[in-house]
Design a protein around this motif. Structure first.
Motif, PDB file in Angstrom:
ATOM      1  N   ARG A   1       6.780  15.415  -5.584  1.00 45.04           N
ATOM      2  CA  ARG A   1       7.964  14.707  -6.104  1.00 45.04           C
ATOM      3  C   ARG A   1       7.536  13.475  -6.892  1.00 45.04           C
ATOM      4  O   ARG A   1       6.781  12.646  -6.402  1.00 45.04           O
ATOM      5  CB  ARG A   1       8.880  14.312  -4.954  1.00 45.04           C
ATOM      6  N   TRP A   2       8.084  13.333  -8.075  1.00 39.29           N
ATOM      7  CA  TRP A   2       7.700  12.209  -8.930  1.00 39.29           C
ATOM      8  C   TRP A   2       8.090  10.872  -8.314  1.00 39.29           C
ATOM      9  O   TRP A   2       7.388   9.886  -8.471  1.00 39.29           O
ATOM     10  CB  TRP A   2       8.288  12.348 -10.338  1.00 39.29           C
ATOM     11  N   ASP A   3       9.227  10.822  -7.592  1.00 39.71           N
ATOM     12  CA  ASP A   3       9.670   9.538  -7.038  1.00 39.71           C
ATOM     13  C   ASP A   3       8.750   9.048  -5.920  1.00 39.71           C
ATOM     14  O   ASP A   3       8.551   7.839  -5.756  1.00 39.71           O
ATOM     15  CB  ASP A   3      11.131   9.582  -6.588  1.00 39.71           C
ATOM     16  N   VAL A   4       8.131   9.972  -5.189  1.00 38.81           N
ATOM     17  CA  VAL A   4       7.159   9.590  -4.166  1.00 38.81           C
ATOM     18  C   VAL A   4       5.876   9.110  -4.845  1.00 38.81           C
ATOM     19  O   VAL A   4       5.306   8.084  -4.458  1.00 38.81           O
ATOM     20  CB  VAL A   4       6.882  10.762  -3.196  1.00 38.81           C
TER      21      VAL A   4
ATOM     22  N   VAL B   1      -0.317  14.607 -11.226  1.00 39.23           N
ATOM     23  CA  VAL B   1      -1.174  13.814 -10.332  1.00 39.23           C
ATOM     24  C   VAL B   1      -2.183  13.029 -11.177  1.00 39.23           C
ATOM     25  O   VAL B   1      -2.421  11.841 -10.924  1.00 39.23           O
ATOM     26  CB  VAL B   1      -1.877  14.712  -9.290  1.00 39.23           C
ATOM     27  N   ARG B   2      -2.768  13.681 -12.187  1.00 37.54           N
ATOM     28  CA  ARG B   2      -3.710  12.979 -13.086  1.00 37.54           C
ATOM     29  C   ARG B   2      -3.012  11.824 -13.785  1.00 37.54           C
ATOM     30  O   ARG B   2      -3.567  10.733 -13.917  1.00 37.54           O
ATOM     31  CB  ARG B   2      -4.301  13.942 -14.119  1.00 37.54           C
ATOM     32  N   ARG B   3      -1.787  12.061 -14.220  1.00 36.58           N
ATOM     33  CA  ARG B   3      -1.018  11.013 -14.910  1.00 36.58           C
ATOM     34  C   ARG B   3      -0.757   9.836 -13.971  1.00 36.58           C
ATOM     35  O   ARG B   3      -0.935   8.677 -14.359  1.00 36.58           O
ATOM     36  CB  ARG B   3       0.291  11.604 -15.448  1.00 36.58           C
ATOM     37  N   ALA B   4      -0.366  10.116 -12.732  1.00 39.36           N
ATOM     38  CA  ALA B   4      -0.113   9.049 -11.756  1.00 39.36           C
ATOM     39  C   ALA B   4      -1.393   8.258 -11.476  1.00 39.36           C
ATOM     40  O   ALA B   4      -1.370   7.022 -11.404  1.00 39.36           O
ATOM     41  CB  ALA B   4       0.448   9.638 -10.457  1.00 39.36           C
ATOM     42  N   ALA B   5      -2.510   8.954 -11.342  1.00 41.59           N
ATOM     43  CA  ALA B   5      -3.790   8.284 -11.065  1.00 41.59           C
ATOM     44  C   ALA B   5      -4.207   7.395 -12.235  1.00 41.59           C
ATOM     45  O   ALA B   5      -4.630   6.248 -12.030  1.00 41.59           O
ATOM     46  CB  ALA B   5      -4.874   9.322 -10.779  1.00 41.59           C
ATOM     47  N   ALA B   6      -4.072   7.891 -13.452  1.00 47.89           N
ATOM     48  CA  ALA B   6      -4.451   7.098 -14.627  1.00 47.89           C
ATOM     49  C   ALA B   6      -3.561   5.864 -14.756  1.00 47.89           C
ATOM     50  O   ALA B   6      -4.047   4.753 -14.996  1.00 47.89           O
ATOM     51  CB  ALA B   6      -4.368   7.954 -15.899  1.00 47.89           C
ATOM     52  N   GLU B   7      -2.256   6.053 -14.561  1.00 45.32           N
ATOM     53  CA  GLU B   7      -1.341   4.910 -14.634  1.00 45.32           C
ATOM     54  C   GLU B   7      -1.688   3.888 -13.560  1.00 45.32           C
ATOM     55  O   GLU B   7      -1.730   2.682 -13.811  1.00 45.32           O
ATOM     56  CB  GLU B   7       0.115   5.351 -14.467  1.00 45.32           C
ATOM     57  N   CYS B   8      -1.949   4.372 -12.359  1.00 47.64           N
ATOM     58  CA  CYS B   8      -2.246   3.488 -11.242  1.00 47.64           C
ATOM     59  C   CYS B   8      -3.507   2.667 -11.530  1.00 47.64           C
ATOM     60  O   CYS B   8      -3.503   1.438 -11.390  1.00 47.64           O
ATOM     61  CB  CYS B   8      -2.424   4.313  -9.969  1.00 47.64           C
ATOM     62  N   LEU B   9      -4.580   3.316 -11.966  1.00 44.12           N
ATOM     63  CA  LEU B   9      -5.820   2.597 -12.257  1.00 44.12           C
ATOM     64  C   LEU B   9      -5.626   1.598 -13.394  1.00 44.12           C
ATOM     65  O   LEU B   9      -6.119   0.474 -13.326  1.00 44.12           O
ATOM     66  CB  LEU B   9      -6.945   3.585 -12.589  1.00 44.12           C
TER      67      LEU B   9
ATOM     68  N   LEU C   1      -4.453   2.694   3.381  1.00 44.96           N
ATOM     69  CA  LEU C   1      -4.707   2.866   1.946  1.00 44.96           C
ATOM     70  C   LEU C   1      -4.877   4.337   1.582  1.00 44.96           C
ATOM     71  O   LEU C   1      -4.388   4.777   0.547  1.00 44.96           O
ATOM     72  CB  LEU C   1      -5.940   2.054   1.516  1.00 44.96           C
ATOM     73  N   GLU C   2      -5.540   5.085   2.445  1.00 48.86           N
ATOM     74  CA  GLU C   2      -5.728   6.503   2.150  1.00 48.86           C
ATOM     75  C   GLU C   2      -4.387   7.240   2.131  1.00 48.86           C
ATOM     76  O   GLU C   2      -4.168   8.124   1.298  1.00 48.86           O
ATOM     77  CB  GLU C   2      -6.681   7.133   3.168  1.00 48.86           C
ATOM     78  N   THR C   3      -3.487   6.860   3.015  1.00 50.36           N
ATOM     79  CA  THR C   3      -2.150   7.461   3.038  1.00 50.36           C
ATOM     80  C   THR C   3      -1.419   7.150   1.735  1.00 50.36           C
ATOM     81  O   THR C   3      -0.746   8.029   1.173  1.00 50.36           O
ATOM     82  CB  THR C   3      -1.342   6.929   4.242  1.00 50.36           C
ATOM     83  N   LEU C   4      -1.560   5.913   1.250  1.00 46.42           N
ATOM     84  CA  LEU C   4      -0.940   5.548  -0.033  1.00 46.42           C
ATOM     85  C   LEU C   4      -1.530   6.385  -1.161  1.00 46.42           C
ATOM     86  O   LEU C   4      -0.798   6.910  -2.008  1.00 46.42           O
ATOM     87  CB  LEU C   4      -1.140   4.060  -0.322  1.00 46.42           C
ATOM     88  N   ALA C   5      -2.851   6.527  -1.188  1.00 46.02           N
ATOM     89  CA  ALA C   5      -3.496   7.326  -2.240  1.00 46.02           C
ATOM     90  C   ALA C   5      -3.072   8.788  -2.141  1.00 46.02           C
ATOM     91  O   ALA C   5      -2.832   9.441  -3.164  1.00 46.02           O
ATOM     92  CB  ALA C   5      -5.011   7.188  -2.163  1.00 46.02           C
ATOM     93  N   ASP C   6      -2.947   9.302  -0.911  1.00 47.07           N
ATOM     94  CA  ASP C   6      -2.524  10.701  -0.731  1.00 47.07           C
ATOM     95  C   ASP C   6      -1.126  10.940  -1.305  1.00 47.07           C
ATOM     96  O   ASP C   6      -0.822  12.042  -1.760  1.00 47.07           O
ATOM     97  CB  ASP C   6      -2.535  11.089   0.752  1.00 47.07           C
ATOM     98  N   ALA C   7      -0.283   9.913  -1.289  1.00 50.29           N
ATOM     99  CA  ALA C   7       1.073  10.072  -1.818  1.00 50.29           C
ATOM    100  C   ALA C   7       1.073  10.292  -3.334  1.00 50.29           C
ATOM    101  O   ALA C   7       2.055  10.774  -3.892  1.00 50.29           O
ATOM    102  CB  ALA C   7       1.929   8.863  -1.452  1.00 50.29           C
TER     103      ALA C   7
ATOM    104  N   ILE D   1      13.096  11.811   2.386  1.00 55.35           N
ATOM    105  CA  ILE D   1      12.299  11.451   1.208  1.00 55.35           C
ATOM    106  C   ILE D   1      12.588   9.998   0.819  1.00 55.35           C
ATOM    107  O   ILE D   1      11.671   9.226   0.518  1.00 55.35           O
ATOM    108  CB  ILE D   1      12.563  12.429   0.043  1.00 55.35           C
ATOM    109  N   ARG D   2      13.850   9.605   0.867  1.00 58.75           N
ATOM    110  CA  ARG D   2      14.219   8.214   0.595  1.00 58.75           C
ATOM    111  C   ARG D   2      13.544   7.274   1.596  1.00 58.75           C
ATOM    112  O   ARG D   2      13.062   6.205   1.244  1.00 58.75           O
ATOM    113  CB  ARG D   2      15.744   8.055   0.642  1.00 58.75           C
ATOM    114  N   TYR D   3      13.489   7.709   2.836  1.00 56.01           N
ATOM    115  CA  TYR D   3      12.838   6.952   3.907  1.00 56.01           C
ATOM    116  C   TYR D   3      11.340   6.805   3.621  1.00 56.01           C
ATOM    117  O   TYR D   3      10.772   5.730   3.739  1.00 56.01           O
ATOM    118  CB  TYR D   3      13.089   7.678   5.231  1.00 56.01           C
ATOM    119  N   ARG D   4      10.697   7.893   3.206  1.00 54.00           N
ATOM    120  CA  ARG D   4       9.256   7.883   2.865  1.00 54.00           C
ATOM    121  C   ARG D   4       8.990   6.917   1.714  1.00 54.00           C
ATOM    122  O   ARG D   4       8.024   6.156   1.748  1.00 54.00           O
ATOM    123  CB  ARG D   4       8.809   9.296   2.519  1.00 54.00           C
ATOM    124  N   ILE D   5       9.843   6.942   0.709  1.00 56.43           N
ATOM    125  CA  ILE D   5       9.696   6.039  -0.434  1.00 56.43           C
ATOM    126  C   ILE D   5       9.837   4.583   0.028  1.00 56.43           C
ATOM    127  O   ILE D   5       9.065   3.712  -0.403  1.00 56.43           O
ATOM    128  CB  ILE D   5      10.705   6.403  -1.549  1.00 56.43           C
ATOM    129  N   ALA D   6      10.792   4.323   0.918  1.00 61.03           N
ATOM    130  CA  ALA D   6      10.964   2.965   1.452  1.00 61.03           C
ATOM    131  C   ALA D   6       9.718   2.532   2.226  1.00 61.03           C
ATOM    132  O   ALA D   6       9.259   1.390   2.078  1.00 61.03           O
ATOM    133  CB  ALA D   6      12.199   2.893   2.344  1.00 61.03           C
TER     134      ALA D   6
END
Length: 175
Positions: free
Chosen positions: A75-78, A111-119, A64-70, A43-48
């Motif tokens: 896990r909140w850290d991912v 997931v909704r919270r992460a999407a709203a923050e990201c946008l 980009l799609e892989t980033l959006a899928d994350a 998981i640490r590796y994935r985050i890196a």
């Protein structure tokens, strides 16, 4: 290993990914490899890897799609690493803004919270999808998600991605 050394290595690889397309491609392919039972280390590796792609600029385009899928990760850290990377990509993340916005409708509040923050943090780079955050704020029932939507709307207003609504805007006028 030492977290400072790990961070310095990640920063160096992140810088390399922007001017070396083959390296960004290698990182993207590594990120796409799914693991059935992820360990703390994997998981640490994935985050890196997510962090490194956040510095890849135009070289991030195939991933980009892989980033959006994350953003969907349990896990909140991912999810956090995905948000940070998409925000860091700036204009290079614009093509995936639609996929980020689609997650505003996800059944999971995190997931909704992460999407709203990201946008919100993408600012003008979220393009026409800024209005989706505003629309979500009108119907969102989860208080934490609503709070993030409101902050995102403030960020989008400051960035010029949303226009301020005048009192009574959108309401029918009396004849």
């Amino acid at each position: 290993g030492d977290p400072d050394v790990r961070r310095a290595a990640t920063d160096a690889m992140r810088a390399l990914s922007s001017f070396c397309p083959s390296y960004a491609q290698f990182v993207g392919k590594m990120l796409n490899e799914e693991q059935e039972n992820p360990t703390e280390e994997s998981i640490r590796y994935r985050i890196a890897l997510l962090t490194i792609l956040g510095g890849a600029a135009a070289n991030s385009e195939p991933y980009l799609e892989t980033l959006a899928d994350a953003l969907d990760d349990k896990r909140w850290d991912v999810r956090r690493a995905a948000v940070e990377s998409l925000v860091a990509l700036g204009e290079h993340a614009t093509p995936i803004a639609s996929e980020v916005a689609r997650r505003l409708l996800h059944h999971e509040p995190d997931v909704r919270r992460a999407a709203a923050e990201c946008l919100g943090r993408m600012g003008v780079h979220c393009g026409a999808y800024a209005g989706h955050v505003e629309g979500m704020a009108e119907t969102e029932e989860d208080e934490d998600v609503l709070r993030v939507c409101q902050k995102a709307m403030e960020q989008l207003l400051q960035a010029g991605a949303l226009r301020p609504q005048s009192p009574g805007a959108g309401l029918p006028a009396f004849a």
